[in-house]
Design a protein around this motif. Sequence first.
Motif, mmCIF file in Angstrom:
data_model
loop_
_atom_site.group_PDB
_atom_site.id
_atom_site.type_symbol
_atom_site.label_atom_id
_atom_site.label_comp_id
_atom_site.label_asym_id
_atom_site.label_seq_id
_atom_site.Cartn_x
_atom_site.Cartn_y
_atom_site.Cartn_z
ATOM 1 N N VAL A 195 2.673 1.010 2.119
ATOM 2 C CA VAL A 195 2.698 0.434 0.776
ATOM 3 C C VAL A 195 2.793 -1.086 0.849
ATOM 4 C CG1 VAL A 195 3.948 0.370 -1.419
ATOM 5 C CG2 VAL A 195 3.715 2.529 -0.169
ATOM 6 N N VAL A 196 3.639 -1.580 1.753
ATOM 7 C CA VAL A 196 3.774 -3.032 1.926
ATOM 8 C C VAL A 196 2.521 -3.617 2.584
ATOM 9 C CG1 VAL A 196 5.065 -4.845 3.144
ATOM 10 C CG2 VAL A 196 6.281 -2.934 2.083
ATOM 11 N N ASN A 197 2.011 -2.947 3.592
ATOM 12 C CA ASN A 197 0.889 -3.463 4.380
ATOM 13 C C ASN A 197 -0.430 -3.102 3.702
ATOM 14 O OD1 ASN A 197 -1.060 -4.146 6.230
ATOM 15 N ND2 ASN A 197 -0.034 -3.205 7.982
ATOM 16 N N THR A 198 -0.962 -4.058 2.953
ATOM 17 C CA THR A 198 -2.238 -3.862 2.258
ATOM 18 C C THR A 198 -3.359 -4.668 2.913
ATOM 19 O OG1 THR A 198 -1.628 -5.641 0.711
ATOM 20 C CG2 THR A 198 -1.126 -3.360 0.043
ATOM 21 N N ARG A 199 -3.161 -5.029 4.182
ATOM 22 C CA ARG A 199 -4.163 -5.813 4.894
ATOM 23 C C ARG A 199 -5.449 -4.991 5.085
ATOM 24 N NH1 ARG A 199 -1.473 -10.084 7.979
ATOM 25 N NH2 ARG A 199 -3.302 -10.151 9.351
ATOM 26 N N ASP A 200 -6.579 -5.733 5.216
ATOM 27 C CA ASP A 200 -7.858 -5.067 5.445
ATOM 28 C C ASP A 200 -8.455 -5.440 6.803
ATOM 29 O OD1 ASP A 200 -8.640 -7.666 4.984
ATOM 30 O OD2 ASP A 200 -9.818 -7.234 3.178
ATOM 31 N N ASP A 201 -7.599 -5.973 7.702
ATOM 32 C CA ASP A 201 -8.075 -6.289 9.044
ATOM 33 C C ASP A 201 -7.587 -5.218 10.018
ATOM 34 O OD1 ASP A 201 -5.393 -6.815 9.275
ATOM 35 O OD2 ASP A 201 -5.613 -8.923 9.851
ATOM 36 N N LYS A 202 -7.615 -5.488 11.301
ATOM 37 C CA LYS A 202 -7.253 -4.463 12.284
ATOM 38 C C LYS A 202 -5.751 -4.204 12.351
ATOM 39 C CE LYS A 202 -6.986 -7.448 16.412
ATOM 40 N NZ LYS A 202 -7.518 -7.633 17.789
ATOM 41 N N PHE A 240 16.157 -0.600 3.059
ATOM 42 C CA PHE A 240 16.841 -1.893 3.107
ATOM 43 C C PHE A 240 15.825 -3.026 2.961
ATOM 44 C CE2 PHE A 240 19.049 -5.272 5.671
ATOM 45 C CZ PHE A 240 20.127 -5.445 4.820
ATOM 46 N N ASN A 241 16.244 -4.130 2.351
ATOM 47 C CA ASN A 241 15.367 -5.271 2.068
ATOM 48 C C ASN A 241 14.217 -4.891 1.145
ATOM 49 O OD1 ASN A 241 16.590 -7.531 3.373
ATOM 50 N ND2 ASN A 241 15.997 -6.661 5.355
ATOM 51 N N SER A 242 14.541 -4.019 0.176
ATOM 52 C CA SER A 242 13.592 -3.620 -0.875
ATOM 53 C C SER A 242 12.313 -3.006 -0.326
ATOM 54 C CB SER A 242 13.255 -4.823 -1.774
ATOM 55 O OG SER A 242 14.400 -5.290 -2.448
ATOM 56 N N MET A 243 12.431 -2.266 0.771
ATOM 57 C CA MET A 243 11.258 -1.562 1.289
ATOM 58 C C MET A 243 10.953 -0.361 0.398
ATOM 59 S SD MET A 243 9.980 -3.144 3.886
ATOM 60 C CE MET A 243 9.064 -1.991 4.909
ATOM 61 N N PRO A 244 9.685 -0.199 0.008
ATOM 62 C CA PRO A 244 9.325 0.915 -0.874
ATOM 63 C C PRO A 244 9.185 2.224 -0.104
ATOM 64 C CG PRO A 244 7.370 -0.360 -0.334
ATOM 65 C CD PRO A 244 8.541 -1.080 0.298
ATOM 66 N N GLU A 245 9.286 3.334 -0.831
ATOM 67 C CA GLU A 245 9.036 4.641 -0.225
ATOM 68 C C GLU A 245 7.589 4.710 0.244
ATOM 69 O OE1 GLU A 245 9.641 9.372 -1.281
ATOM 70 O OE2 GLU A 245 10.570 7.804 -2.510
ATOM 71 N N ASP A 246 7.398 5.241 1.426
ATOM 72 C CA ASP A 246 6.074 5.268 2.051
ATOM 73 C C ASP A 246 5.597 6.711 2.175
ATOM 74 O OD1 ASP A 246 3.810 5.014 3.561
ATOM 75 O OD2 ASP A 246 4.751 4.000 5.251
ATOM 76 N N PRO A 247 4.539 7.098 1.461
ATOM 77 C CA PRO A 247 4.072 8.486 1.543
ATOM 78 C C PRO A 247 3.558 8.869 2.926
ATOM 79 C CG PRO A 247 2.490 7.133 0.350
ATOM 80 C CD PRO A 247 3.712 6.294 0.543
ATOM 81 N N LEU A 248 3.251 7.868 3.767
ATOM 82 C CA LEU A 248 2.745 8.127 5.115
ATOM 83 C C LEU A 248 3.823 7.904 6.182
ATOM 84 C CD1 LEU A 248 -0.784 6.457 4.846
ATOM 85 C CD2 LEU A 248 -0.133 8.830 4.384
ATOM 86 N N MET A 249 5.083 7.892 5.745
ATOM 87 C CA MET A 249 6.187 7.553 6.657
ATOM 88 C C MET A 249 6.254 8.481 7.862
ATOM 89 S SD MET A 249 9.599 8.628 7.362
ATOM 90 C CE MET A 249 10.167 9.432 5.860
ATOM 91 N N GLU A 250 6.222 9.783 7.627
ATOM 92 C CA GLU A 250 6.359 10.721 8.741
ATOM 93 C C GLU A 250 5.193 10.588 9.714
ATOM 94 O OE1 GLU A 250 6.358 15.533 9.314
ATOM 95 O OE2 GLU A 250 7.813 14.677 7.899
ATOM 96 N N GLU A 251 3.997 10.529 9.189
ATOM 97 C CA GLU A 251 2.808 10.361 10.037
ATOM 98 C C GLU A 251 2.916 9.103 10.890
ATOM 99 O OE1 GLU A 251 -1.889 9.042 9.399
ATOM 100 O OE2 GLU A 251 -0.720 9.790 7.704
ATOM 101 N N THR A 252 3.386 8.011 10.277
ATOM 102 C CA THR A 252 3.477 6.732 10.974
ATOM 103 C C THR A 252 4.449 6.801 12.145
ATOM 104 O OG1 THR A 252 2.945 5.515 8.955
ATOM 105 C CG2 THR A 252 4.064 4.285 10.707
ATOM 106 N N PHE A 253 5.635 7.334 11.895
ATOM 107 C CA PHE A 253 6.667 7.286 12.945
ATOM 108 C C PHE A 253 6.442 8.329 14.033
ATOM 109 C CE2 PHE A 253 8.679 4.671 9.712
ATOM 110 C CZ PHE A 253 9.116 3.618 10.506
ATOM 111 N N ILE A 254 5.799 9.429 13.718
ATOM 112 C CA ILE A 254 5.455 10.374 14.778
ATOM 113 C C ILE A 254 4.360 9.781 15.667
ATOM 114 C CG2 ILE A 254 4.444 12.635 15.271
ATOM 115 C CD1 ILE A 254 5.933 13.677 12.787
ATOM 116 N N HIS A 255 3.381 9.121 15.048
ATOM 117 C CA HIS A 255 2.350 8.437 15.839
ATOM 118 C C HIS A 255 2.974 7.363 16.725
ATOM 119 C CE1 HIS A 255 -1.398 6.393 16.902
ATOM 120 N NE2 HIS A 255 -0.804 5.270 16.551
#
Length: 366
Positions: A195-202, A240-255
């Motif tokens: 949610v925070v990372n909306t970059r379109d690069d690599k 913490f530090n106003s990080m939003p809920e991430d719908p891809l959280m589980e996928e991200t941390f298992i990867h």
Amino acid sequence: MSLQLFLPYEERTLSLKNRMVMAPMTRCRAAEGDIPTPLMAEYYAQRATAGLIITEGIPVSNKARGYLWTPGIYTREQTDGWKQVTAAVHEKSCQIYAQIWHTGRVSHTSLQPNNEQPEGATDEAPGDAVCFAYDEDGNPANVPISTPVPLEAKGIERIRNEFVQAALNAREAGMDGVEIHGANGYLFDQFLNSVVNTRDDKYGGSVENRCRLLLETVDAVSEAIGAERTGVRISPNGKFNSMPEDPLMEETFIHLANELEKRNIAFLHINDQGSFGMPPIPVELIQKIRAAFSGPVILCGGYDAQRAQDALASGLADLVAFGTSYLANPDLPARLQNGWPLNQPDMDTFYGGGAEGYTDYPVYEG
């Protein structure tokens, strides 16, 4: 009480007298120039009753700072200052890792060189989060975070190099290794969160891209000082530090756990923010991360002796980190092993100041 928590631990370069870790805790007590002090050496030496100490977050550059008076490791004077800390800790037969840190967007112009804007994954500030900096009148205060500027390719390369140099400086200062701070809404966590990372690069978009900066940094630091001396801290589900809920959280941390497994790093440190009054990490996710990563796992987040022992006995953790309870109880292992009462931490003295609430917590005298 003869429990696993108090037994020695040997794995890779970790040779620990017990399985208790002093968690990293920002205390904001560095001298001018963000140089570690003799008082800091006393503070850490008092708590070298742990098997392993992970230092407070140490900014890797003057652009990495997010709070006043946090000790750095990017100048000669800072590196020399840490030598007195490591010597004092090693004298007590305790290992110490430097937590190397870039706060990313969690900063303020008054902390940045030439009052520049802080750097982040994007140009979005983190909601209502604050940092400890200078207010409009030049007084230390908790102030709203400044709008960041998004990192470009050169900035990303510079940051990787800064982490490598910080790791080399840490080893020169006598640290047994480093922990790369990838948790709690700071720079790497900002890249991990979809949610925070909306970059379109690599470095944005797919899970591989969002994990890229942290993994590239792990690789660069590992090449410089050895993977066996490089740990990583993460905070799945962290707000913490106003990080939003991430719908891809589980996928991200298992990867991420699968990728770190390939790198044979020193340890993976999982910080659960449930003790902050925030949503805890689902136990099922910790189990999945543990299944993906076979190296040493440190769990942190509001543990007492029984919960710590349960985590060790179940195989969910190899080591358990204690934060504010270690802040207030330099003799924490003895207190837990004998069932002695604990000192209560004084929150008013957590950040900044001198010896009060820092080195004056008493050991138990029954």
